[in-house]
Each structure stands twice: as structure tokens, then as C-alpha cells.
Motif scaffolding. Sequence first.
Motif, PDB file in Angstrom:
ATOM      1  N   ARG A   6     -12.214   3.146  -4.049  1.00  0.00           N
ATOM      2  CA  ARG A   6     -13.144   4.191  -3.946  1.00  0.00           C
ATOM      3  C   ARG A   6     -14.062   3.920  -2.784  1.00  0.00           C
ATOM      4  N   ALA A   7     -14.209   2.493  -2.371  1.00  0.00           N
ATOM      5  CA  ALA A   7     -15.096   2.429  -0.813  1.00  0.00           C
ATOM      6  C   ALA A   7     -14.401   2.872   0.245  1.00  0.00           C
ATOM      7  N   ARG A   8     -13.009   2.966   0.243  1.00  0.00           N
ATOM      8  CA  ARG A   8     -12.042   3.610   1.242  1.00  0.00           C
ATOM      9  C   ARG A   8     -12.456   5.062   1.644  1.00  0.00           C
ATOM     10  N   PRO A   9     -12.068   5.303   2.859  1.00  0.00           N
ATOM     11  CA  PRO A   9     -12.144   6.605   3.465  1.00  0.00           C
ATOM     12  C   PRO A   9     -11.225   7.495   2.487  1.00  0.00           C
ATOM     13  N   LEU A  10     -11.467   8.923   2.505  1.00  0.00           N
ATOM     14  CA  LEU A  10     -10.770   9.874   1.824  1.00  0.00           C
ATOM     15  C   LEU A  10      -9.451  10.097   2.311  1.00  0.00           C
ATOM     16  N   ALA A  11      -9.230   9.891   3.514  1.00  0.00           N
ATOM     17  CA  ALA A  11      -7.679   9.943   4.192  1.00  0.00           C
ATOM     18  C   ALA A  11      -7.135   8.841   3.681  1.00  0.00           C
ATOM     19  N   HIS A  12      -7.742   7.824   3.552  1.00  0.00           N
ATOM     20  CA  HIS A  12      -6.881   6.352   2.907  1.00  0.00           C
ATOM     21  C   HIS A  12      -6.500   6.556   1.668  1.00  0.00           C
ATOM     22  N   GLN A  13      -7.576   7.073   0.918  1.00  0.00           N
ATOM     23  CA  GLN A  13      -7.170   7.356  -0.570  1.00  0.00           C
ATOM     24  C   GLN A  13      -6.012   8.634  -0.740  1.00  0.00           C
ATOM     25  N   LEU A  15      -3.744   8.889   1.213  1.00  0.00           N
ATOM     26  CA  LEU A  15      -2.258   8.495   1.614  1.00  0.00           C
ATOM     27  C   LEU A  15      -2.049   7.405   0.747  1.00  0.00           C
ATOM     28  N   PHE A  16      -2.755   6.663   0.020  1.00  0.00           N
ATOM     29  CA  PHE A  16      -2.359   5.872  -0.916  1.00  0.00           C
ATOM     30  C   PHE A  16      -1.910   6.304  -2.140  1.00  0.00           C
ATOM     31  N   VAL A  17      -2.530   7.616  -2.625  1.00  0.00           N
ATOM     32  CA  VAL A  17      -1.888   8.228  -3.692  1.00  0.00           C
ATOM     33  C   VAL A  17      -0.496   9.129  -3.482  1.00  0.00           C
ATOM     34  N   LEU A  18      -0.433   9.444  -2.118  1.00  0.00           N
ATOM     35  CA  LEU A  18       1.030   9.995  -1.981  1.00  0.00           C
ATOM     36  C   LEU A  18       1.947   8.987  -2.133  1.00  0.00           C
ATOM     37  N   ALA A  19       1.716   7.673  -1.292  1.00  0.00           N
ATOM     38  CA  ALA A  19       2.512   6.699  -1.320  1.00  0.00           C
ATOM     39  C   ALA A  19       2.826   6.470  -2.827  1.00  0.00           C
ATOM     40  N   ALA A  20       1.862   6.075  -3.607  1.00  0.00           N
ATOM     41  CA  ALA A  20       2.246   5.688  -5.183  1.00  0.00           C
ATOM     42  C   ALA A  20       2.988   6.576  -5.930  1.00  0.00           C
ATOM     43  N   VAL A  21       2.809   8.102  -5.405  1.00  0.00           N
ATOM     44  CA  VAL A  21       3.671   8.993  -6.075  1.00  0.00           C
ATOM     45  C   VAL A  21       5.189   8.857  -5.575  1.00  0.00           C
ATOM     46  N   VAL A  22       5.495   8.720  -4.350  1.00  0.00           N
ATOM     47  CA  VAL A  22       6.772   8.562  -3.859  1.00  0.00           C
ATOM     48  C   VAL A  22       7.386   7.299  -4.506  1.00  0.00           C
ATOM     49  N   VAL A  23       6.451   6.288  -4.494  1.00  0.00           N
ATOM     50  CA  VAL A  23       7.219   5.107  -5.110  1.00  0.00           C
ATOM     51  C   VAL A  23       7.547   5.178  -6.593  1.00  0.00           C
ATOM     52  N   ILE A  24       6.537   5.787  -7.486  1.00  0.00           N
ATOM     53  CA  ILE A  24       6.923   5.887  -8.848  1.00  0.00           C
ATOM     54  C   ILE A  24       8.147   6.867  -8.818  1.00  0.00           C
ATOM     55  N   ALA A  25       8.103   7.918  -8.233  1.00  0.00           N
ATOM     56  CA  ALA A  25       9.251   8.828  -8.063  1.00  0.00           C
ATOM     57  C   ALA A  25      10.789   8.286  -8.034  1.00  0.00           C
ATOM     58  N   ALA A  26      10.642   7.168  -6.770  1.00  0.00           N
ATOM     59  CA  ALA A  26      11.641   6.549  -6.586  1.00  0.00           C
ATOM     60  C   ALA A  26      12.192   5.582  -7.703  1.00  0.00           C
ATOM     61  N   CYS A  50       6.810  -5.482  -9.043  1.00  0.00           N
ATOM     62  CA  CYS A  50       6.855  -6.062  -7.704  1.00  0.00           C
ATOM     63  C   CYS A  50       5.917  -5.364  -6.762  1.00  0.00           C
ATOM     64  N   VAL A  51       6.130  -3.788  -6.768  1.00  0.00           N
ATOM     65  CA  VAL A  51       5.040  -3.094  -6.259  1.00  0.00           C
ATOM     66  C   VAL A  51       3.543  -3.391  -6.365  1.00  0.00           C
ATOM     67  N   THR A  52       3.298  -3.562  -7.501  1.00  0.00           N
ATOM     68  CA  THR A  52       1.821  -3.747  -7.958  1.00  0.00           C
ATOM     69  C   THR A  52       1.446  -4.997  -7.479  1.00  0.00           C
ATOM     70  N   ALA A  53       2.429  -6.219  -7.267  1.00  0.00           N
ATOM     71  CA  ALA A  53       1.961  -7.278  -6.728  1.00  0.00           C
ATOM     72  C   ALA A  53       1.644  -7.344  -5.432  1.00  0.00           C
ATOM     73  N   LEU A  54       2.098  -6.163  -4.500  1.00  0.00           N
ATOM     74  CA  LEU A  54       2.018  -6.161  -3.169  1.00  0.00           C
ATOM     75  C   LEU A  54       0.345  -5.608  -2.929  1.00  0.00           C
ATOM     76  N   VAL A  55      -0.276  -4.949  -3.847  1.00  0.00           N
ATOM     77  CA  VAL A  55      -1.619  -4.593  -3.575  1.00  0.00           C
ATOM     78  C   VAL A  55      -2.494  -5.005  -4.754  1.00  0.00           C
ATOM     79  N   VAL A  56      -2.256  -5.875  -5.142  1.00  0.00           N
ATOM     80  CA  VAL A  56      -3.223  -6.715  -5.921  1.00  0.00           C
ATOM     81  C   VAL A  56      -4.415  -7.461  -4.969  1.00  0.00           C
ATOM     82  N   PRO A  57      -5.595  -7.659  -5.353  1.00  0.00           N
ATOM     83  CA  PRO A  57      -6.343  -8.597  -4.314  1.00  0.00           C
ATOM     84  C   PRO A  57      -5.843  -9.907  -4.107  1.00  0.00           C
ATOM     85  N   ARG A  58      -6.231 -10.407  -2.939  1.00  0.00           N
ATOM     86  CA  ARG A  58      -5.286 -11.818  -2.433  1.00  0.00           C
ATOM     87  C   ARG A  58      -5.822 -12.918  -3.667  1.00  0.00           C
ATOM     88  N   ARG A  59      -6.876 -12.996  -4.250  1.00  0.00           N
ATOM     89  CA  ARG A  59      -7.223 -13.931  -5.255  1.00  0.00           C
ATOM     90  C   ARG A  59      -6.342 -14.003  -6.416  1.00  0.00           C
TER      91      ARG A  59
END
Length: 401
Positions: A6-13, A15-26, A50-59
Motif C-alpha cells: 500500500r505504501a508503493r505508488p499507484l503505478a507500482h501497485q 504493475l504488481f497486480v498485472l504481473a500477479a494476474v499473468v503469473v496466476i494465468a500461466a 516458488c513465486v511467493t518466495a520471490l516476493v516475501v520480505p527479506r527476513r
Amino acid sequence: MLSAFRARPLAHQTLFVLAAVVVIAALVLEGEATGYPPTAVATFLTGGLCVTALVVPRRRYVLAAAVAIAASCVFTTVSVNLTHRPENTFGVTELIALLLLIARAVRTQPLITAAAVGTAAAVSAVVLPLRIEPSQWPNVITYAEPAVLLAVVPAVVLGLYLRLLDDARDRRLQGDRQAQRMEYARELHDFVAHHVTAMIAQTKAIRFATSAGHPPSPAELDQMLARIEEVGAQAMDSMRAMVSVLRNPAAPAATSPCADLTRLHDLVATFSRTGPPAELTLDPRLTGRRLPPEITTTVHRVVQESLTNIRKHATAVRYVTVDVQTGDQNTLRVTVTDDGRGRRRTTTSGYGLAGLTERIEAAGGRLTAGPHELTGWQVVADLPLPRRADPPKSPPGIMDI
């Protein structure tokens, strides 16, 4: 994770949603291509992990990556023993995610952890093509396995490259923060120490006169206390300005650069009211010339620090001269001289002159301080001035021909 999104700019949000839709569709399409519902569900789940592990926080990355890699290896082991296997897909999205897990491990984790996670992800990626029909294994061994092995190398190189970029950015950030801390330290010393020193000098004068049996009259005492009050108010204003800068560096404050050299008159006059008489000589050519803010601020700091040191260290001072001149069109010299006795000060003693030396050297100048004519003390600062552009020459007219 949701708050960071939510803290990210609207454009980043977006793009992230579009990428998530593409990955889920694949993942859905790859699961459907297996032709067997349990295998389809497992393909979607392991790929999603595997995809989720790419976006989780570093800790949480190590735990998420371990779960995803373990799930992928388990599914591959189970698939090898199934009678119904996919004929043309083994999970390309999951393979790409595993390679990116290697890159992220190399980029963000310590050496041992990165080696462990990267090796496990590489093994999982190498055995991933074994999920398809055994009749396709000759093609897998001939084409798919070498391609996967070769793909591991760019993943490691990508992680190392990003790690080097992160290290360079961190070093640059630490250097900027250190420079900012040093600048704040210089500003705090220049503004506050100057006023506090004046207050101490006034208080000592009152105590000395009283102890010597010559206490000031009520009118003189009121005048001295009024000066202390005035200097204390200036110190408080400077402190508030510094705090405002620390809270919000973008906010304007009294610590902003001096606009011109005319403020030197007020500085010298204030010093003369509470100390020995001081005289300012300012080159007329400088009053009408627009100078860079860093030059005017540095000149002001040179005079301020020199007067503060005279008040703190000098004894038997009868006069102080402040001379600001231009030697030529590209050099400015600031000279502060007094006839005080009985002290030895160097440019390395205390924080004031040390910070002043750093400021002047950063501007490309030079600071010298030492005894003058065996009895006094002199501080000289040479600063480079920007070259003046020559006015454009007009084309020859009729009278010039």
C-alpha cells in the motif's frame, strides 16, 4: 507485506497486480495442460509457492524458499512414480521462479546461506523436467537438462551483479549520511557555540568586576543582562533552526546559506558590543557581485569562528580587524587579525577550526592560522571564485569598418 504494498505508488501497485494476474494465468494453464486434476493442483501450488518466495520480505525469505524448494522436490519425486504424467509440460513458470530464487539468495543472503539455498534450488530445477512422460526423457536429457544447467549460471551471475550494486549503494548512502552528520556538526558548532561563548564572556565579566570590588551599577548590570538575554535568544533561535532541519531537511531554517556578505556587518557589530572593538573592511567589488551561496556561507563561518576563538582564547586584545578582499577576479581572501597575547592556537585544536578547514578545503580553498607579528594572531582563508564570463562581442557595425 500488505502495508509495504500500500505504501508503493499507484503505478507500482498496478504493475504488481498485472504481473500477479499473468503469473496466476500461466500456472493455471500449465496445470490444466497436465490433463490430470491432482497433478494440475500440485503444479499450481508448487509453482505458486516458488513465486511467493520471490516476493516475501527479506527476513522470511529463507523459510519461504526452503518450503517452496522442498514442495517442488517432493512433487517431482511423486510425479516420477505416477502412471499418469504430463506429456509436454513440467512447469516452466516454476522453473523460472526457482532460477530467480537462486539469484535472490546470492543477492541478499550470507555466503553459507546463499550457497545452501542456491544449491537446493538448482537441484530442484535440474530434476524438474523429469515430471513428464518417460518416453520424452531422451529429449529431456539431450536438450532440457543442459539448458537448465546453463541457466543456473546466469542466475548466479545476476545475483552477484545485484549484490555488488547493493553494496555500492550502501557505501554511497553511508558516505552521504556521514557527510550530512559532519555538516550538521559544523552548523551546530558555528551557530550555537558562537552565542554560548558570548554569554559566558559576559557572565565572566560581571563576576570578575564584582570579585575585584567594582560591581556594576544597576544600569550597567541591566545592560549586561540585556546583552546576555539577547545572545541567549539568538542561541535558542539557532537551536530551533537546527532541530527543524534535523526533523525535516527540506524545511527552510536559519542554517540556510547566507545570501550575501552584508551580514558580516551585523556579525562584527555584535562582537564589538560584547568584546574588544572590531573593524570590518569589505571590498566594494564584492558587495555588488553575486557570489555562490557556498562561498558567502563559508566567508561568514570563517569570520564567525575567528571572532569566537578570539573571545575564548585571546587575552589583552585591544583591536580586531576583519578584511575581506579580492586578490584578483578569481580569488577571495578573508583575513581576521587581533593583537592578543599569551596563547597558542592551531588549526587542529578543537572542532571549530577543524570543521572550518574541512569546509574550506571542500570549496577548493585553503586555511592558515598562526601568530602575526610576534604578538597577535591571524586567520587567513583563500577561496576560489567562479570565473566571470566575458560579455559577448557584438558584430562590427558600419562605424567599425
